[in-house]
Design an enzyme around this catalytic site. Structure first.
Site: not given
Length: 497
Positions: A116, A263
């Site tokens: 991220e 995720e």
């Protein structure tokens, strides 16, 4: 000929029952008493999990995964990103130490470079693609580029206006990074890695997104979200976000890059402000998500194209900072016992996560007492449960309330039915637990404290919900296709016998 057909029939039936798993788990290590790598692998094997993502490239972990066949995503941590992005030699050294030294004994299939980065470490964004290219070049030099893909996981928040999906686009601020990144992924045949969390979308929507829509619960047709541009119907947040990513890529003229969800999950506990971080919701979300993936349902834009998904996460991480929910995304406690038992149907052994085989069915506490009483009456009547222990003066009479009595009756039925899927529902007022509800001399059926055995009796089915309550949800089309094909093979076999 008949023998050959029967052999083929057996092999097909076996493969249908042990579906190719597209479901994996993330393993975080912010844990007080982290199990040893050997214990981690033992748990994974017991759950038939064959895909794992690590947040680093820990040597002891990589050695423990050797010769297991488990597909492994290893990671370049964010704090190593800058060094790798500035030096081909640094990247080559990283690949030599963390990949070539273990492959192929350890089945490394992908490298996640950073995590991220655009949203959590924006200052490093300009060097992200360089880091990917250096790692890729090192794999080419090691002749491993065809076996191991290189990508980087993104938060789904890099996509703006995600509904309707057909109008979604990447945050244009990141175009100088996103465009060369997608060019790299396309040229190397690597996937776009995306972290998808309907929990956060639901919480941040302030009531706009219905809970059932976030949890994959069945919706009435008139409550499905419809993309007015494509007329595609969306029954859950997960599919809408994945399709938004597909549309955002196509907006930039990239149409053949697959997506891997690195995720996704739901927290099982939260603080006073996190009302929907509950065991029941976590169980519902993850059970339905896993079923959705293994059935290869795909998304409305790409039906039948399964999206490999990694559940966040294997263990509760008790030392993670932040609100209580941050510590409670795990499927298991570190002692190997499940936080809750997933409700899966037709999934084979994948994540059938009752490691102790000690599961019980109990009444939910905050539900309508009239519904509980009706379910209790059914269990002790048409359900044919022996409720004699609930009579006054008997072992399980006290406490004399509908919750306690219902828990005993529900569990007796659940055990009698062999813990079959759907046998612990009772129109949404029951739930499965791994905590033995026995108390004092009141020993519940199925308890290790009891010698009582209950025969399976499937003549009466417990009342179950078909809309917004808990339970297992089958994919009828997939089941029908499998059964039809099996029937056809049987017919052919009989003809040639």
């Amino acid at each position: 000929m008949a023998a050959l057909l029967l052999l083929f029939l057996f092999l097909f039936a076996s493969s249908a029952l042990s579906q190719d798993s597209l479901v994996g788990v993330n393993i975080g290590t912010e844990v007080t008493d982290m199990p040893s790598p050997t214990q981690v692998v033992t748990l994974l094997k017991s759950q038939n999990i064959n895909r794992v993502r690590l947040y680093d490239a820990d040597r002891s972990m990589l050695l423990a995964f050797a010769h297991t066949g488990i597909q492994l995503i290893i990671s370049v941590p964010n704090d190593q990103l800058l060094g790798i992005s500035q030096s081909n030699a640094t990247a080559a050294n990283w690949v030599t130490r963390n990949v070539a030294a273990y492959y192929p004994a350890t089945n490394i299939t992908a490298i996640a470079v950073g995590s991220e980065v655009l949203t959590s470490l924006p200052n490093a964004a300009p060097v992200l693609v360089s880091a990917l290219k250096y790692i890729q070049a090192a794999l080419v030099t090691a002749n491993l580029d065809r076996q191991i893909k290189v990508s980087t996981p993104h938060a789904s928040t890099i996509i703006l206006d995600s509904f309707p999906p057909s109008q979604a686009f990447f945050n244009k601020t990141w175009d100088p990074v996103i465009v060369p990144l997608l060019e790299f992924l396309q040229s190397t045949g690597s996937p776009l890695m995306l972290n998808v969390y309907p929990y956060f979308d639901y919480v941040l929507s302030n009531g706009v997104i219905p809970l059932d829509y976030a949890l994959f619960q069945p919706l009435q047709a008139n409550k499905e979200a419809v993309d007015a541009n494509t007329l595609l119907h969306y029954t859950n947040v997960f599919d809408a976000i994945v399709d938004a990513a597909y549309f955002a890529m196509s907006y930039l003229n990239f149409t053949n890059i697959p997506i891997v969800v690195t995720e996704s999950g739901w927290p099982s506990k939260g603080d006073g402000q996190e009302h929907d971080a509950t065991v029941e919701n976590a169980n519902t979300y993850n059970s339905n998500l896993i079923q959705h993936v293994i059935n290869k349902t795909g998304t409305p834009k790409h039906p039948g194209t399964a999206v490999a998904t990694y559940i966040y996460e294997l263990y509760n991480e008790d030392t993670r900072p932040g609100p209580l929910s941050e510590k409670n995304w795990g499927l298991f406690h570190t002692n190997g016992t499940p936080v809750y038992t997933l409700r899966l149907a037709g999934a084979g052994a994948i994540l059938a996560n009752d490691t102790t085989n000690q599961t019980f069915c109990v009444a939910k506490e905050k539900v309508d007492k009239k519904m509980l009483q009706a379910a209790l009456d059914w269990a002790c009547g048409p359900g044919k449960v022996d409720c004699s222990d609930l009579m006054q003066g008997e072992a399980c009479y006290e406490p004399d309330d509908v919750v306690a009595h219902s828990s005993y009756a529900f569990n007796a039925y659940y055990q009698k039915m062999g813990k079959a899927s759907g046998s612990c529902d009772f129109k949404g007022v029951a739930t499965v637990t791994t905590t033995d509800p026995s108390r004092g001399t009141c020993v519940f059926p199925g308890s290790a404290k009891s010698n009582r055995t209950l025969g399976h009796n499937t003549t009466a089915l417990a009342p179950s919900a078909n809309s917004t309550t808990s339970g297992c949800f089958l994919h009828p089309q997939a089941s029908f296709v499998n059964l039809t094909f099996l029937s056809l093979l049987l017919l052919i076999a009989l003809v040639f016998l």
